[in-house]
Write a protein that holds these residues in place. Structure first.
Motif, PDB file in Angstrom:
ATOM      1  N   ARG A 173      -3.966   8.179   4.387  1.00 50.01           N
ATOM      2  CA  ARG A 173      -4.594   7.643   3.612  1.00 50.01           C
ATOM      3  C   ARG A 173      -4.446   6.819   2.493  1.00 50.01           C
ATOM      4  N   PRO A 174      -4.934   5.878   2.244  1.00 50.86           N
ATOM      5  CA  PRO A 174      -4.110   5.166   0.934  1.00 50.86           C
ATOM      6  C   PRO A 174      -5.190   4.995  -0.460  1.00 50.86           C
ATOM      7  N   VAL A 175      -3.645   5.577  -1.423  1.00 54.06           N
ATOM      8  CA  VAL A 175      -3.894   6.179  -2.385  1.00 54.06           C
ATOM      9  C   VAL A 175      -3.877   5.484  -3.460  1.00 54.06           C
ATOM     10  N   ALA A 176      -2.970   4.116  -3.299  1.00 55.07           N
ATOM     11  CA  ALA A 176      -3.104   3.278  -3.735  1.00 55.07           C
ATOM     12  C   ALA A 176      -2.379   1.912  -3.882  1.00 55.07           C
ATOM     13  N   ALA A 177      -2.690   0.596  -4.189  1.00 55.17           N
ATOM     14  CA  ALA A 177      -2.960  -0.867  -3.621  1.00 55.17           C
ATOM     15  C   ALA A 177      -2.913  -1.968  -4.659  1.00 55.17           C
ATOM     16  N   HIS A 178      -1.881  -2.568  -4.060  1.00 57.04           N
ATOM     17  CA  HIS A 178      -2.008  -3.982  -4.880  1.00 57.04           C
ATOM     18  C   HIS A 178      -2.277  -5.545  -3.712  1.00 57.04           C
ATOM     19  N   PHE A 179      -2.785  -6.035  -3.887  1.00 56.06           N
ATOM     20  CA  PHE A 179      -2.311  -8.035  -3.425  1.00 56.06           C
ATOM     21  C   PHE A 179      -2.013  -8.650  -4.724  1.00 56.06           C
ATOM     22  N   GLY A 180      -0.749  -9.874  -4.336  1.00 55.89           N
ATOM     23  CA  GLY A 180      -0.377 -10.301  -5.137  1.00 55.89           C
ATOM     24  C   GLY A 180       0.253 -11.583  -4.138  1.00 55.89           C
ATOM     25  N   LEU A 181       1.055 -12.676  -4.745  1.00 56.15           N
ATOM     26  CA  LEU A 181       1.538 -13.983  -4.433  1.00 56.15           C
ATOM     27  C   LEU A 181       2.941 -13.516  -4.183  1.00 56.15           C
ATOM     28  N   ARG A 182       3.896 -13.930  -3.508  1.00 58.27           N
ATOM     29  CA  ARG A 182       4.791 -14.010  -3.546  1.00 58.27           C
ATOM     30  C   ARG A 182       5.900 -15.849  -2.958  1.00 58.27           C
ATOM     31  N   SER A 183       6.677 -16.456  -3.289  1.00 57.89           N
ATOM     32  CA  SER A 183       7.533 -17.251  -3.395  1.00 57.89           C
ATOM     33  C   SER A 183       8.822 -16.992  -3.052  1.00 57.89           C
ATOM     34  N   GLU A 184       9.201 -17.632  -2.823  1.00 59.54           N
ATOM     35  CA  GLU A 184      10.847 -16.958  -2.104  1.00 59.54           C
ATOM     36  C   GLU A 184      12.047 -16.543  -3.598  1.00 59.54           C
ATOM     37  N   ARG A 185      11.844 -16.852  -4.506  1.00 59.45           N
ATOM     38  CA  ARG A 185      11.920 -15.881  -5.668  1.00 59.45           C
ATOM     39  C   ARG A 185      11.026 -15.225  -6.138  1.00 59.45           C
ATOM     40  N   VAL A 234       0.480  -1.128  -0.213  1.00 58.82           N
ATOM     41  CA  VAL A 234       0.056   0.299  -0.470  1.00 58.82           C
ATOM     42  C   VAL A 234       0.614   1.242  -0.186  1.00 58.82           C
ATOM     43  N   LEU A 235       0.505   2.275  -0.579  1.00 58.05           N
ATOM     44  CA  LEU A 235       1.374   3.405  -0.474  1.00 58.05           C
ATOM     45  C   LEU A 235       0.509   4.532  -0.160  1.00 58.05           C
ATOM     46  N   TYR A 236       0.785   4.789   1.133  1.00 54.05           N
ATOM     47  CA  TYR A 236      -0.458   6.050   1.717  1.00 54.05           C
ATOM     48  C   TYR A 236       0.539   7.790   1.102  1.00 54.05           C
ATOM     49  N   ALA A 237      -0.561   8.854   1.425  1.00 53.26           N
ATOM     50  CA  ALA A 237      -0.264  10.030   0.601  1.00 53.26           C
ATOM     51  C   ALA A 237      -0.711  10.556   2.545  1.00 53.26           C
ATOM     52  N   GLY A 238       0.248  11.172   3.768  1.00 50.40           N
ATOM     53  CA  GLY A 238      -0.154  11.350   5.291  1.00 50.40           C
ATOM     54  C   GLY A 238      -1.191   9.608   5.764  1.00 50.40           C
ATOM     55  N   LYS A 287      -3.874  12.315 -11.199  1.00 48.11           N
ATOM     56  CA  LYS A 287      -2.438  12.911 -11.417  1.00 48.11           C
ATOM     57  C   LYS A 287      -1.655  12.393 -10.367  1.00 48.11           C
ATOM     58  N   TYR A 288      -0.973  11.670  -9.932  1.00 46.05           N
ATOM     59  CA  TYR A 288       0.361  11.834  -9.329  1.00 46.05           C
ATOM     60  C   TYR A 288       0.449   9.928  -9.520  1.00 46.05           C
ATOM     61  N   SER A 289      -0.398   9.836 -10.674  1.00 47.76           N
ATOM     62  CA  SER A 289       0.069   7.850 -11.057  1.00 47.76           C
ATOM     63  C   SER A 289       0.612   7.821  -9.247  1.00 47.76           C
ATOM     64  N   PRO A 290      -0.234   6.914  -9.099  1.00 46.79           N
ATOM     65  CA  PRO A 290       0.003   6.503  -8.238  1.00 46.79           C
ATOM     66  C   PRO A 290       0.791   4.420  -7.570  1.00 46.79           C
ATOM     67  N   GLY A 291      -0.138   4.115  -8.610  1.00 48.57           N
ATOM     68  CA  GLY A 291       0.217   2.788  -9.193  1.00 48.57           C
ATOM     69  C   GLY A 291       1.351   2.950  -9.731  1.00 48.57           C
ATOM     70  N   LEU A 292       1.741   3.076 -10.743  1.00 51.26           N
ATOM     71  CA  LEU A 292       2.727   4.025 -11.073  1.00 51.26           C
ATOM     72  C   LEU A 292       3.997   3.616  -9.648  1.00 51.26           C
ATOM     73  N   VAL A 293       3.677   4.830  -8.994  1.00 44.50           N
ATOM     74  CA  VAL A 293       4.826   4.629  -8.019  1.00 44.50           C
ATOM     75  C   VAL A 293       4.344   3.843  -7.201  1.00 44.50           C
ATOM     76  N   LEU A 294       4.008   3.299  -7.015  1.00 41.47           N
ATOM     77  CA  LEU A 294       3.663   1.938  -6.175  1.00 41.47           C
ATOM     78  C   LEU A 294       4.411   0.545  -6.325  1.00 41.47           C
ATOM     79  N   HIS A 295       4.285   0.330  -7.472  1.00 42.46           N
ATOM     80  CA  HIS A 295       5.325  -0.300  -8.401  1.00 42.46           C
ATOM     81  C   HIS A 295       6.666  -0.306  -8.177  1.00 42.46           C
ATOM     82  N   LEU A 296       7.061   1.167  -8.571  1.00 43.46           N
ATOM     83  CA  LEU A 296       8.559   1.580  -7.943  1.00 43.46           C
ATOM     84  C   LEU A 296       8.956   1.000  -6.263  1.00 43.46           C
TER      85      LEU A 296
END
Length: 363
Positions: free
Chosen positions: A241-253, A235-239, A268-277
């Motif tokens: 407040r959550p502004v972008a989030a992602h749910f995925g699955l993790r293995s060892e690698r 999750v990426l928060y601004a203050g 306008k802030y492209s929070p999804g792209l920021v989140l991926h970085l």
């Protein structure tokens, strides 16, 4: 082959450990795609609690496990990859050097046909009837985040500058940003699913979270945690407040990207792209080798990727009337969909139409 077929709850702890061990060693034997968390026993067990007909075939040689093949089947013997429609990696997880006869495996599982849409590479016995192969973009972070970012600056300099500048502006306007790589608050997961449902409606797509079993699956995986596997909510928060989030699955690698979404009020802030970085940075620190962005044409994936792996769709069949009938029904639908998706002159008008329909639905 010595093939035994189990219900998910019947799988022993020893078999789960052997299955996980095959995944942990896969990158050392030239089959790194087998480490994908969608091929993990935890995913198969979670599907088994949400869907009927889930089975796991265990192939043994000399009494020792050699391969694990999760699938779903109907009473008529129609088999599908486990989680077909939501799973981004499918196939047989096996020890190094193992090969199998596809018809013999299907016969041992009571299947006339096995259908897949995200078959990973290296599954040669299943590839004879592939109907299409598609790219799945990847973000390589095995050399660390700084190395990835340097490669991104070379590959997509304007995109990189713009995304990092938007992150700084978001921080200024919102009195700071905060990133949580492994958020454990289920209320934030609910927020993500609400955002994603709204996105599906806006773009004219079917809402996956309108299906109770998918919601239940995601919630179950959110609470699934073992040493090599976890459902990961980032999750990426601004203050506060959550502004972008992602749910995925993790293995060892591998971190398999699955359900990303953001608050449209902050678009306008492209929070999804920021989140991926930020996800890439934190995953690199955890020893993850790459993020699998999943099959599908998206501009942001082309900007973030370092390379592509391949996944395939198709069937494996035995000589059986059920197989003939199933393929006759499914092949035209798949062919039409792929013709639209892979040809820009067809995809772009279709996409615009879906978005117009989505705007009408959202009013």
């Amino acid at each position: 082959m010595d093939i035994s077929v189990y219900r998910p709850g019947e799988l022993t702890g020893a078999d789960r450990a052997a299955w996980t061990g095959f995944q942990a060693q896969a990158h050392l034997h030239g089959t790194p795609e087998l480490a994908n968390p969608f091929l993990a026993p935890e995913f198969a067990l979670a599907i088994g609690r949400c869907r009927r007909g889930v089975r796991i075939a265990v192939v043994r040689e000399g009494g020792a496990p050699a391969a694990y093949f999760p699938f779903q089947r109907t009473a008529a013997g129609v088999g599908r990859a486990i989680g077909l429609g939501v799973s981004d990696a499918q196939g047989v997880v096996h020890r190094p050097g193992f090969s199998w006869d596809a018809a013999e495996l299907l016969r041992g599982c009571g299947l006339a046909v096995f259908e897949y849409d995200h078959l990973v590479t290296g599954q040669r016995p299943f590839e004879a009837q592939v109907s299409g192969t598609f790219p799945s973009p990847v973000m390589d972070i095995d050399r660390g985040y700084d190395a990835y970012l340097a490669q991104l600056r070379t590959h997509a300099p304007k995109f990189t500058r713009s995304t990092l500048a938007k992150e700084r502006k978001l921080g200024r306007d919102a009195a700071g940003t905060r990133y949580v790589h492994d958020e454990r608050d289920p209320a934030v997961l609910r927020t993500l699913m609400d955002w994603k449902s709204a996105q599906y409606r806006r773009t004219g797509r079917g809402d996956r979270f309108a299906h109770d079993w998918i919601t239940l699956l995601v919630e179950r995986l959110f609470h699934t945690r073992s040493a090599p596997f976890a459902g990961l909510l980032s999750v990426l928060y601004a203050g506060d407040r959550p502004v972008a989030a992602h749910f995925g699955l993790r293995s060892e690698r591998v971190l398999a990207c699955w359900f990303p979404a953001y608050d449209p009020a902050f678009a306008k802030y492209s929070p999804g792209l920021v989140l991926h970085l930020r996800m890439a940075e934190a995953a690199a620190a955890d020893g993850i080798a790459y993020l699998d962005l999943g099959r599908g044409q998206k501009e942001y994936k082309d900007s973030l990727k370092t390379r592509e792996i391949q996944v395939s769709e198709g069937w494996v069949t035995r000589r059986h009337p059920v197989a003939v009938g199933h393929r006759a029904r499914r092949a035209p639908v798949r062919a039409l969909r792929n013709a639209v998706v892979t040809r820009p002159e067809l995809f772009e008008p279709a996409d615009r139409l879906l978005k117009r329909i989505g705007k009408i639905r959202s009013k």
